[in-house]
Design an enzyme around this catalytic site. Structure first.
Site, PDB file in Angstrom:
ATOM      1  N   GLN A  26       1.054  -6.407   8.153  1.00  0.00           N
ATOM      2  CA  GLN A  26       0.862  -4.981   7.907  1.00  0.00           C
ATOM      3  C   GLN A  26       1.398  -4.645   6.524  1.00  0.00           C
ATOM      4  O   GLN A  26       2.567  -4.919   6.217  1.00  0.00           O
ATOM      5  CB  GLN A  26       1.588  -4.137   8.965  1.00  0.00           C
ATOM      6  CG  GLN A  26       1.372  -2.639   8.754  1.00  0.00           C
ATOM      7  CD  GLN A  26       2.073  -1.777   9.800  1.00  0.00           C
ATOM      8  OE1 GLN A  26       2.739  -2.283  10.706  1.00  0.00           O
ATOM      9  NE2 GLN A  26       1.934  -0.473   9.648  1.00  0.00           N
ATOM     10  N   HIS A  61      -8.222  -0.589  11.578  1.00  0.00           N
ATOM     11  CA  HIS A  61      -9.371  -1.030  10.784  1.00  0.00           C
ATOM     12  C   HIS A  61     -10.589  -1.026  11.705  1.00  0.00           C
ATOM     13  O   HIS A  61     -10.531  -1.570  12.809  1.00  0.00           O
ATOM     14  CB  HIS A  61      -9.175  -2.462  10.279  1.00  0.00           C
ATOM     15  CG  HIS A  61      -8.012  -2.660   9.367  1.00  0.00           C
ATOM     16  ND1 HIS A  61      -8.146  -2.815   7.999  1.00  0.00           N
ATOM     17  CD2 HIS A  61      -6.679  -2.762   9.620  1.00  0.00           C
ATOM     18  CE1 HIS A  61      -6.955  -2.999   7.451  1.00  0.00           C
ATOM     19  NE2 HIS A  61      -6.040  -2.980   8.407  1.00  0.00           N
ATOM     20  N   HIS A  88      -2.579   2.460  11.072  1.00  0.00           N
ATOM     21  CA  HIS A  88      -4.003   2.529  10.746  1.00  0.00           C
ATOM     22  C   HIS A  88      -4.748   1.523  11.593  1.00  0.00           C
ATOM     23  O   HIS A  88      -4.252   0.427  11.873  1.00  0.00           O
ATOM     24  CB  HIS A  88      -4.270   2.276   9.259  1.00  0.00           C
ATOM     25  CG  HIS A  88      -3.583   1.080   8.686  1.00  0.00           C
ATOM     26  ND1 HIS A  88      -2.240   1.059   8.425  1.00  0.00           N
ATOM     27  CD2 HIS A  88      -4.047  -0.151   8.353  1.00  0.00           C
ATOM     28  CE1 HIS A  88      -1.901  -0.119   7.935  1.00  0.00           C
ATOM     29  NE2 HIS A  88      -2.975  -0.886   7.888  1.00  0.00           N
ATOM     30  N   ASP A 127     -11.975   1.726   3.418  1.00  0.00           N
ATOM     31  CA  ASP A 127     -10.960   0.842   2.852  1.00  0.00           C
ATOM     32  C   ASP A 127     -11.308   0.560   1.388  1.00  0.00           C
ATOM     33  O   ASP A 127     -12.465   0.354   1.036  1.00  0.00           O
ATOM     34  CB  ASP A 127     -10.895  -0.473   3.646  1.00  0.00           C
ATOM     35  CG  ASP A 127      -9.631  -1.261   3.334  1.00  0.00           C
ATOM     36  OD1 ASP A 127      -8.757  -1.350   4.222  1.00  0.00           O
ATOM     37  OD2 ASP A 127      -9.511  -1.787   2.206  1.00  0.00           O
ATOM     38  N   ILE A 128     -10.277   0.536   0.544  1.00  0.00           N
ATOM     39  CA  ILE A 128     -10.482   0.347  -0.898  1.00  0.00           C
ATOM     40  C   ILE A 128     -10.910  -1.088  -1.216  1.00  0.00           C
ATOM     41  O   ILE A 128     -11.478  -1.348  -2.280  1.00  0.00           O
ATOM     42  CB  ILE A 128      -9.171   0.736  -1.646  1.00  0.00           C
ATOM     43  CG1 ILE A 128      -9.465   1.130  -3.079  1.00  0.00           C
ATOM     44  CG2 ILE A 128      -8.129  -0.354  -1.559  1.00  0.00           C
ATOM     45  CD1 ILE A 128      -8.286   1.822  -3.757  1.00  0.00           C
ATOM     46  N   ASN A 181      -2.890  -3.981  12.470  1.00  0.00           N
ATOM     47  CA  ASN A 181      -1.765  -4.854  12.175  1.00  0.00           C
ATOM     48  C   ASN A 181      -0.471  -4.089  12.390  1.00  0.00           C
ATOM     49  O   ASN A 181      -0.324  -2.964  11.893  1.00  0.00           O
ATOM     50  CB  ASN A 181      -1.850  -5.348  10.728  1.00  0.00           C
ATOM     51  CG  ASN A 181      -3.058  -6.229  10.497  1.00  0.00           C
ATOM     52  OD1 ASN A 181      -3.331  -7.117  11.299  1.00  0.00           O
ATOM     53  ND2 ASN A 181      -3.787  -5.993   9.425  1.00  0.00           N
TER      54      ASN A 181
HETATM   55  P1  AMP Z   1      -2.860  -3.641   6.525  1.00  0.00           P
HETATM   56  O1  AMP Z   1      -2.668  -5.011   5.962  1.00  0.00           O
HETATM   57  O2  AMP Z   1      -3.351  -3.662   7.946  1.00  0.00           O
HETATM   58  O3  AMP Z   1      -1.635  -2.774   6.335  1.00  0.00           O
HETATM   59  O4  AMP Z   1      -4.048  -3.001   5.711  1.00  0.00           O
HETATM   60  C1  AMP Z   1      -3.892  -2.085   4.673  1.00  0.00           C
HETATM   61  C2  AMP Z   1      -5.268  -1.773   4.164  1.00  0.00           C
HETATM   62  O5  AMP Z   1      -5.188  -0.616   3.352  1.00  0.00           O
HETATM   63  C3  AMP Z   1      -5.908  -2.882   3.299  1.00  0.00           C
HETATM   64  O6  AMP Z   1      -7.131  -3.286   3.897  1.00  0.00           O
HETATM   65  C4  AMP Z   1      -6.087  -2.197   1.937  1.00  0.00           C
HETATM   66  O7  AMP Z   1      -7.263  -2.616   1.280  1.00  0.00           O
HETATM   67  C5  AMP Z   1      -6.129  -0.738   2.330  1.00  0.00           C
HETATM   68  N1  AMP Z   1      -5.743   0.212   1.289  1.00  0.00           N
HETATM   69  C6  AMP Z   1      -4.633   0.185   0.526  1.00  0.00           C
HETATM   70  N2  AMP Z   1      -4.597   1.241  -0.291  1.00  0.00           N
HETATM   71  C7  AMP Z   1      -5.704   1.973  -0.024  1.00  0.00           C
HETATM   72  C8  AMP Z   1      -6.243   3.192  -0.532  1.00  0.00           C
HETATM   73  N3  AMP Z   1      -5.611   3.882  -1.484  1.00  0.00           N
HETATM   74  N4  AMP Z   1      -7.402   3.645  -0.029  1.00  0.00           N
HETATM   75  C9  AMP Z   1      -8.052   2.955   0.937  1.00  0.00           C
HETATM   76  N5  AMP Z   1      -7.605   1.804   1.464  1.00  0.00           N
HETATM   77  C10 AMP Z   1      -6.434   1.318   0.984  1.00  0.00           C
END
Ligand code: AMP
Length: 125
Positions: free
Chosen positions: A104, A112, A110, A35-36, A97
C-alpha cells in the site's frame, strides 16, 4: 497498531480539491477517479470520504452506513463504467492493498477497480 491517519496524504488532498483528479463518480460516501498510472484499460480508484488509512481500520471503525455506502458506490462505478456483467459488461476486478506486505503506497483507503481486458491470474508469483 494501525498508523494514524495523515491528513496530508495525496488522496486527502484530492478529496479537498487541492490537487486535480479525473473524476468518474461522486456521491456522499465515495469519490472515484482514474489512476494516474493505469495497469489496465480501465483502472479507477474508489475512496471513501472519511479519514481511513486502509480497509483494516475502515471495517473496524466506520459506521455501518459508511461501509455500506462505500461498497455500494464501488458497485455503481463498475456498472456506470459498463463493466458489470449484470449490465452486459465483461466483468471487473476489485483489489485493495492494506499495509506493508500488500505494498500500500497511499495511506487513505482505496479500492482499485480494473477492467477492459482479460485480467489474467490474480497474483504475480
Ligand atoms: P496502492 O499501492 O494500492 O497504495 O496504490 C496507489 C495508487 O495510487 C497507484 O496505483 C498510483 O498510481 C495511484 N496514484 C498515486 N497518486 C495518484 C494521483 N495523484 N492520482 C491518481 N492516482 C494516483
Amino acid at each position: 497498531m494501525a498508523e494514524p491517519y495523515d491528513h496530508d496524504n495525496i488522496f486527502a488532498k484530492i478529496l479537498r480539491g487541492e490537487i486535480p483528479a479525473k473524476k468518474v463518480f461522486e456521491d456522499p460516501f465515495a469519490l472515484a477517479f482514474h489512476d494516474i498510472n493505469p495497469q489496465a484499460p480501465v483502472h479507477v480508484l474508489v475512496i471513501p470520504k472519511g479519514a481511513y488509512v486502509s480497509l483494516d481500520d475502515f471495517l473496524d471503525d466506520a459506521p455501518d452506513a459508511q461501509v455500506t455506502g462505500f461498497f455500494r458506490a464501488v458497485g455503481k462505478v463498475a456498472r456506470e463504467l459498463g463493466l458489470a456483467e449484470s449490465q452486459g459488461g465483461p466483468g471487473f476486478r476489485v483489489l485493495s492493498n492494506a499495509g506493508g506486505d500488500a505494498h500500500q503506497e497511499v495511506p487513505h483507503l482505496h479500492v482499485h477497480l480494473f477492467g477492459g481486458r482479460p485480467l489474467g491470474p490474480m497474483l504475480v508469483k
